[in-house]
Design an enzyme around this catalytic site. Sequence first.
Site, short mmCIF file in Angstrom:
data_model
loop_
_atom_site.label_atom_id
_atom_site.label_comp_id
_atom_site.label_asym_id
_atom_site.label_seq_id
_atom_site.Cartn_x
_atom_site.Cartn_y
_atom_site.Cartn_z
N ARG A 71 0.85 -1.19 0.00
CA ARG A 71 0.00 0.00 0.00
C ARG A 71 0.89 1.24 0.00
O ARG A 71 1.71 1.41 0.90
CB ARG A 71 -0.89 -0.01 1.25
N HIS A 79 -2.77 10.88 1.08
CA HIS A 79 -2.19 10.66 2.41
C HIS A 79 -1.54 11.98 2.85
O HIS A 79 -0.34 12.07 3.03
CB HIS A 79 -1.20 9.49 2.37
N GLU A 103 -7.08 8.34 6.80
CA GLU A 103 -7.33 8.98 8.09
C GLU A 103 -7.78 10.44 7.99
O GLU A 103 -7.07 11.36 8.42
CB GLU A 103 -6.09 8.90 8.99
N ASN A 131 -6.80 1.57 10.35
CA ASN A 131 -5.47 1.77 10.93
C ASN A 131 -5.61 1.73 12.44
O ASN A 131 -6.44 2.45 13.01
CB ASN A 131 -4.91 3.14 10.52
N TYR A 135 -3.43 1.63 16.24
CA TYR A 135 -2.19 1.68 17.01
C TYR A 135 -2.39 1.46 18.50
O TYR A 135 -1.63 0.77 19.14
CB TYR A 135 -1.45 3.01 16.76
N GLU A 164 -2.95 -0.32 8.42
CA GLU A 164 -1.75 0.09 9.17
C GLU A 164 -1.82 -0.47 10.58
O GLU A 164 -2.87 -0.38 11.24
CB GLU A 164 -1.64 1.61 9.32
C1 FCB Z 1 -0.83 7.08 10.97
C2 FCB Z 1 -0.47 7.62 9.61
C3 FCB Z 1 0.86 7.12 9.08
C4 FCB Z 1 1.90 7.02 10.17
C5 FCB Z 1 1.38 6.29 11.37
C6 FCB Z 1 2.36 6.11 12.48
O1 FCB Z 1 -1.70 7.95 11.59
O2 FCB Z 1 -1.47 7.27 8.68
O3 FCB Z 1 1.25 7.96 8.03
O4 FCB Z 1 2.39 8.26 10.48
O5 FCB Z 1 0.24 6.94 11.85
#
Ligand code: FCB
Length: 457
Positions: free
Chosen positions: A77, A121, A166, A294, A296, A362
């Site tokens: 991607r 992006h 995002e 995405n 985290y 992500e």
């Molecule tokens: C996300 C973004 C990506 C990267 C990660 C850590 O929010 O999409 O570009 O910076 O975080």
Amino acid sequence: MNELRFPENFRWGAATAAYQIEGAARDDGRGPSIWDTFSRTPGKVHQGHTGDVACDHYHRYADDVALMAELGLHTYRFSIAWPRIQPDGTGPVNPRGLDFYDRLVDTLLARGIDPIVTLYHWDLPQALEDRGGWTARETAEHFATYATAVYARLGDRVGTWTTLNEPWCSAYLGYGNGVHAPGERNAGAAFTAVHHLLLGHGLAARALRAAGAETVGITLNPADVRAADPDSAADAAAVRLVDGLQNRIFLDPLLRAAYPEDMLEHVARIVEPTFVRDGDEKLIAAPIDLLGVNFYQPTYVAGRPDGAGGGGAYPGTDGAVEFLPPTGPLTDMGWMIEPAGLTRLLERIATDYPGVPLLVTENGAAFPDKAGSDPAGEVQDTDRIAYLDGHLRAAHEAIARGVDLRGYLVWSLLDNFEWAEGYRKRFGIVHVDYLTQRRTLKSSARWYQEVISRNGL
Ligand code: FCB
């Protein structure tokens, strides 16, 4: 631990974004983007780092694709830099900009790697920002025109298209708290941008579909929002508000063709929503075939009826909501590590918004890696392996509970320009020495290669 196998046809890959890796900021007619401007504005990016050179992927893409092939990636991607295609954001297409992505796509396909294109992006052409950026309705229309131009060149070889990455970040960090480009701080502007981003998505999705695109989607950063105290009514109200601002304000118009009532009320307390015109919600809800997620870390919140909450990046939450400091071992971003949040999030989306296949577009972690930290001269990043392993188990658990999850893309292939953090945060499974541009596989890359070849853990 038990061995886990993923479904047959599960797609393994990695993700990157144009401004974070390409460099070549002035090559072949590329125009300036809001990130070129922002990174040159004193105090905005760590030590004034810019994406001028980044990983020099623009010139080294063939070697980078060879690395992807070595790792056995099924899919990759990447994003297209709008200012390479239309240096001013509108008007004639710059063929040399398209040539680069043409070469990249051919190189990927020659190695059997399936490209997934992200059209936006975050690197908006500066000329469009000068006309209001995402606070201007015309930007949504220009975005669809740009999407059509890219499709015309690459559509014969690229099957999967996602519009935005995002939009939460583009709107709230870009126009709300100013941590990202273009650095505006205005809650009303942030909500105006949310709407125009979504509208841009809808218009582009329709245009791509009409042009013949096979798979069309969008990538969000939905959050698993949790109450600090599960028994507190004030905390439950804070969860509802933050869930609205992070998840429902995007997911509802996209997948239910209407903004949630509570969000319309929240927005109207901040700005008169004249920017939402009749018929817009229907345009935003253009059918999609794939939702990119995405993930985290989870978000823990508490309600503060006393008005003492910090508010954070969410427009209109100042005073009312406290965002709890992350606990436990943290990543180098200071982010919390709680893989179960990914299972909960995927299940929740699948339950509340059924019928759309999901893809983790992500997931990954920054850690302060040291080159040469293992005897083979590689980078020993056991912390990253543990993070990825935990989240893959969490993704597998979601599948076991019935979620239609089609694949997983690690963020990121390479260490890269981490926005306001510059180059000091390393997310790659491949280490980049920015002085020499030497790439070194970290132990996580070797580990991921093994995961892919076994289709499991
Ligand atoms: C996300 C973004 C990506 C990267 C990660 C850590 O929010 O999409 O570009 O910076 O975080």
